[in-house]
Design a protein around this motif. Sequence first.
Motif, PDB file in Angstrom:
ATOM      1  N   SER A 107     -68.620 -18.569  94.569  1.00 25.51           N
ATOM      2  CA  SER A 107     -67.667 -18.989  95.594  1.00 25.51           C
ATOM      3  C   SER A 107     -66.568 -19.811  94.929  1.00 25.51           C
ATOM      4  O   SER A 107     -66.734 -20.994  94.634  1.00 25.51           O
ATOM      5  N   LYS A 109     -63.964 -21.184  95.801  1.00 23.57           N
ATOM      6  CA  LYS A 109     -63.335 -22.349  96.424  1.00 23.57           C
ATOM      7  C   LYS A 109     -63.797 -23.642  95.745  1.00 23.57           C
ATOM      8  O   LYS A 109     -63.100 -24.638  95.778  1.00 23.57           O
ATOM      9  N   ASP A 128     -67.033 -14.595  96.069  1.00 20.88           N
ATOM     10  CA  ASP A 128     -66.674 -14.829  97.474  1.00 20.88           C
ATOM     11  C   ASP A 128     -65.278 -15.407  97.445  1.00 20.88           C
ATOM     12  O   ASP A 128     -65.011 -16.351  96.701  1.00 20.88           O
ATOM     13  N   HIS A 256     -73.205 -17.993 106.888  1.00 22.12           N
ATOM     14  CA  HIS A 256     -73.144 -19.190 106.026  1.00 22.12           C
ATOM     15  C   HIS A 256     -73.229 -20.405 106.935  1.00 22.12           C
ATOM     16  O   HIS A 256     -72.345 -20.628 107.751  1.00 22.12           O
ATOM     17  N   GLY A 296     -73.229 -19.699 101.008  1.00 17.30           N
ATOM     18  CA  GLY A 296     -73.421 -20.718  99.969  1.00 17.30           C
ATOM     19  C   GLY A 296     -74.142 -21.946 100.500  1.00 17.30           C
ATOM     20  O   GLY A 296     -74.890 -21.859 101.471  1.00 17.30           O
ATOM     21  N   GLY A 297     -73.891 -23.071  99.836  1.00 14.60           N
ATOM     22  CA  GLY A 297     -74.521 -24.322 100.255  1.00 14.60           C
ATOM     23  C   GLY A 297     -75.772 -24.650  99.469  1.00 14.60           C
ATOM     24  O   GLY A 297     -76.448 -25.627  99.781  1.00 14.60           O
ATOM     25  N   GLU A 343     -73.777 -16.816  98.052  1.00 15.73           N
ATOM     26  CA  GLU A 343     -72.419 -17.220  97.647  1.00 15.73           C
ATOM     27  C   GLU A 343     -72.398 -18.669  97.151  1.00 15.73           C
ATOM     28  O   GLU A 343     -71.758 -19.534  97.768  1.00 15.73           O
ATOM     29  N   GLY A 345     -71.322 -21.962  95.299  1.00 13.77           N
ATOM     30  CA  GLY A 345     -70.160 -22.549  94.628  1.00 13.77           C
ATOM     31  C   GLY A 345     -70.640 -23.738  93.824  1.00 13.77           C
ATOM     32  O   GLY A 345     -70.772 -23.700  92.608  1.00 13.77           O
ATOM     33  N   ARG A 346     -70.955 -24.830  94.552  1.00  9.65           N
ATOM     34  CA  ARG A 346     -71.318 -26.098  93.911  1.00  9.65           C
ATOM     35  C   ARG A 346     -72.481 -25.953  92.937  1.00  9.65           C
ATOM     36  O   ARG A 346     -72.526 -26.626  91.917  1.00  9.65           O
ATOM     37  N   TYR A 441     -65.398 -28.957  93.949  1.00  6.92           N
ATOM     38  CA  TYR A 441     -64.500 -29.529  94.955  1.00  6.92           C
ATOM     39  C   TYR A 441     -63.770 -30.779  94.462  1.00  6.92           C
ATOM     40  O   TYR A 441     -63.622 -31.752  95.196  1.00  6.92           O
TER      41      TYR A 441
HETATM   42  C1  LIG Z   1     -68.461 -18.729 103.449  1.00  3.55           C
HETATM   43  C2  LIG Z   1     -68.770 -19.675 102.347  1.00  3.55           C
HETATM   44  N1  LIG Z   1     -69.458 -19.224 101.282  1.00  3.55           N
HETATM   45  C3  LIG Z   1     -69.756 -20.050 100.250  1.00  3.55           C
HETATM   46  C4  LIG Z   1     -69.374 -21.367 100.250  1.00  3.55           C
HETATM   47  C5  LIG Z   1     -69.712 -22.227  99.059  1.00  3.55           C
HETATM   48  O1  LIG Z   1     -70.479 -23.313  99.407  1.00  3.55           O
HETATM   49  P1  LIG Z   1     -71.185 -24.227  98.296  1.00  3.55           P
HETATM   50  O2  LIG Z   1     -70.157 -24.647  97.332  1.00  3.55           O
HETATM   51  O3  LIG Z   1     -71.729 -25.348  99.097  1.00  3.55           O
HETATM   52  O4  LIG Z   1     -72.253 -23.396  97.658  1.00  3.55           O
HETATM   53  C6  LIG Z   1     -68.669 -21.876 101.352  1.00  3.55           C
HETATM   54  C7  LIG Z   1     -68.258 -23.293 101.392  1.00  3.55           C
HETATM   55  O5  LIG Z   1     -67.682 -23.804 102.290  1.00  3.55           O
HETATM   56  C8  LIG Z   1     -68.344 -21.004 102.419  1.00  3.55           C
HETATM   57  O6  LIG Z   1     -67.643 -21.428 103.476  1.00  3.55           O
END
Ligand SMILES: Cc1ncc(COP(=O)(O)O)c(C=O)c1O
Length: 502
Positions: A107, A109, A128, A256, A296-297, A343, A345-346, A441
Amino acid sequence: MFVSLKCVYTYIEFATIEISTLLSPVAMPLLPATGAELLESIRINSDALAVDAGGALTIDGHAPAALVERYGSPLFVTVESTLRANYRRIHTAFATRWPAPVNVLYSIKANNALAVRAILSSEGAGGDCFGLGELYATLEGGADPRLVVMNGSNKTEAEIDAALAQGITINVDATDELDFLRAACARHGRRAKVNLRLKVLPPELDHHVNELHKSAHGYVANLRRVKWGFVTEGARPLVEELQRMECVELTGYHCHVGHLSKAPDASAAVAGAVAEAVSELARATGFYPRVLDLGGGWAPQRDPSFREAGRQAFGIEDYAAATTAALRDGLRTDAPLPALWIEPGRYIVGNAVVLLARVGTVKRDAGLCWMHVDASTNNLPRIESGHFHYTVLPATRMNESFAGPVEIVGSTCFRSLIGGARPMPAPQRGDIVAILDAGMYAEVFSNQFNGVPRPGGVLLSGYGVDEIRQRETIDDVFRLQRMPAWLAQIAPRWSAALGEAQ
Ligand SMILES: Cc1ncc(COP(=O)(O)O)c(C=O)c1O
């Protein structure tokens, strides 16, 4: 099934000693007396951090002082080996527990460095993305479009068009997207791969969410109000319509819920609710998914967003076990199990980046000591907007005894408190500190408040040190502004004299 006892903390802030910590059988040492001890107490497997013979921290074998000397301060330092280790661990955790294909979609972001994306592409990671910017970065970083999804609850026609043209799976989250899909399919003469985003509201989540997510009405009640996904009743007509659309290949579902708890039981509750929704929709529509994307998460063991010191979360294997078991129980089907997509990210990028900063003014007054550094909450904005708690190490004096708590502050005109009452050796101008877990982030949320240029970044790998983000200059901060001609006459360019100072 899982003990949702607080994870054991092995590091205690000077200001907040917890009784549970003192009683813990594995809390060693109780109060770290040096940076080296602090590091040992909070270390996670994939950290590439050590202390050299001279008492300095090393990051993947490199001395922070040398990095800052050559590339300037503050400096984001990304470690290739940590990224790869995190990706492989989360992939293995799920792939060994789920008897169908597993796709780990990074992910972007959390951190949109193209070099990070390219390393993960070389590992085979999917992606993602959210919007055209992240789609650009995901593809520019070499991701295989067949393993990429596009998320968003207000996707534009242009986003749907671009995703479809690249063969990317679209996680549908609005009824209008169906018209955009029809138009894009007609334009490109190809079918769209689509998952539908679900919203699940398992009541047991209320028992598991962190204090920080609790509210008077309960977490699940709040979840109903978030804009993403469709509850089962809302999803049913969309599944029927998507099945009728010839230009669409409905492959599965996405869901998610996000980063809400340290308890593996919370992941199990979400997965169980997704399985239940999928089964109910299969009975109602005859559609059984080939893909289940659980979003994710996934928590790294040391996660600043838990707002606490130390290692807070379980190992990813515990979350994977809870999730896959609940999915299998809930799906109760003879049909082949769907491919599982996640997905993170962190989890992948959190501890793969360290932010180095140099100590400036040390101010003592009113019984307190403020240690200014040249990084600030501009670079770590989630401190102010999400109360993130970052571990800060005295990188150049790891073996020196802590002298007392200091307030670690940035230089902006905000309070810019990076860490309050933190253990440090008596600070001196010129010291370097290492702020851990700056991969998630941080840079993506960063800003130029007070006109401060954003830091540069380097990548440490088997090839040595490469610059992956150029440091901004003051010119960069103001480059896109325009002075109307009628004001140009009254705004003399005194700023030219600053050129030298940058
Ligand atoms: C749709 C979706 N996927 C993945 C993530 C990534 O989350 P994380 O960094 O907590 O794993 C997010 C985070 O907001 C999200 O909105």
